[in-house]
Structures are given as structure tokens and as C-alpha cells.
Design a protein around this motif. Structure first.
Motif, mmCIF file in Angstrom:
data_model
loop_
_atom_site.group_PDB
_atom_site.id
_atom_site.type_symbol
_atom_site.label_atom_id
_atom_site.label_comp_id
_atom_site.label_asym_id
_atom_site.label_seq_id
_atom_site.Cartn_x
_atom_site.Cartn_y
_atom_site.Cartn_z
ATOM 1 N N LYS A 83 0.796 -1.277 -0.150
ATOM 2 C CA LYS A 83 0.019 0.016 -0.018
ATOM 3 C C LYS A 83 1.001 1.147 0.129
ATOM 4 N N ARG A 112 0.725 4.320 -2.726
ATOM 5 C CA ARG A 112 0.690 5.606 -2.727
ATOM 6 C C ARG A 112 1.664 6.375 -3.198
ATOM 7 N N ARG A 150 1.274 6.789 -6.584
ATOM 8 C CA ARG A 150 0.135 7.756 -7.081
ATOM 9 C C ARG A 150 0.449 8.938 -7.058
ATOM 10 N N ASP A 151 1.337 9.305 -5.865
ATOM 11 C CA ASP A 151 1.938 10.598 -5.868
ATOM 12 C C ASP A 151 2.910 10.888 -7.020
#
Length: 141
Positions: free
Chosen positions: A47, A51, A54-55
Motif C-alpha cells: 500500500k 501511494r 500515485r503521488d
């Protein structure tokens, strides 16, 4: 008596005996911890990587520069949740076996309290396991 014989063995046997007598209470507490919604707040390495990725996909204004596949995200989230539940179930099952006196390498034979403590002490004194000990602990002092 010195070393692991004597007070250490007696205290260990008393501890295992108390744990076995209160196994139901201990398993109830462990089950509550695993099913606690706060447990899901932990960020798994997978996870954390998601993240991070995604950033990395955001531009300076916060807009997504790469289209995301929402079906893939849902599948990964479901798999992570199942893996956490499977790991928790396996861990509780292993603890349950130990509380009943079953240890790895005993071919399914239930151990007495004294036998289980002796197995654990012998495993802890195994040179193959001691060589993997973190040297910063400095057990030789």
C-alpha cells in the motif's frame, strides 16, 4: 544450578502453565485485536508503494497525469485485505497449537509443559539460530 537449569526453567514452566490455563482468554483478546478496525490503519509495504506511485503520477497542480485503472486498484486492495486476514488466521492458529503443547518438529505429538519448555530452551540454544542473533544486543556482556 546455573545456565538454563534452575530458576529460568521453573519460571518458564510456570509461565507456560499459566498461558495454557488461560488460553481461551488469550485467544479472545488476540481475536479482538486482529478484528479491530484500527488494525486496518497499518500501511503495508504494498500500500505504501501504491501511494508513492500515485503521488508520482501527479503534476505540480495536483492533476493526475496518468490514467488509473480502478478495477486493478480494487483487486489489489481486496488481495491485500485477504492476505492480512490469512496471515492473522495462520498466526492465531500457530499460537493456538503452541498453547495446546504442539511444537514444530514434534511430528504432531502433544508436549507436556516441561517437555515444551525443554524444546524451546534447546531451540534457543541451537548454534545455527544463535549465529543469526543481532550482534548489537551484545549477549556476551
Amino acid at each position: 544450578p546455573t545456565g538454563t537449569d534452575g530458576a529460568f526453567t521453573i519460571a518458564s514452566e510456570a509461565t507456560v502453565d499459566v498461558l495454557r490455563e488461560n488460553a481461551d482468554v488469550l485467544k479472545t483478546v488476540l481475536s479482538a485485536v486482529v478484528s479491530d478496525p484500527l488494525y486496518q490503519w497499518n500501511v503495508s509495504p504494498i500500500k505504501a508503494r501504491q501511494r508513492q506511485n500515485r503521488d508520482d503520477c501527479l503534476d505540480d497542480e495536483g492533476h493526475n497525469v496518468r490514467a488509473s485503472n480502478s478495477d486493478l486498484n480494487v483487486q489489489v486492495h481486496t488481495m491485500n485485505k485477504e492476505n492480512q486476514n490469512d496471515a492473522a488466521t495462520r498466526t492465531i492458529a500457530k499460537i493456538n497449537d503452541k498453547l495446546q503443547g504442539y511444537e514444530e518438529g514434534t511430528f504432531g505429538e502433544r508436549q507436556t509443559v516441561e517437555g515444551q519448555v525443554r524444546l524451546l530452551i534447546n531451540a534457543a540454544r541451537d548454534p545455527d539460530k544463535l549465529c543469526m542473533l543481532y550482534h548489537g544486543w551484545m549477549p556476551w556482556l
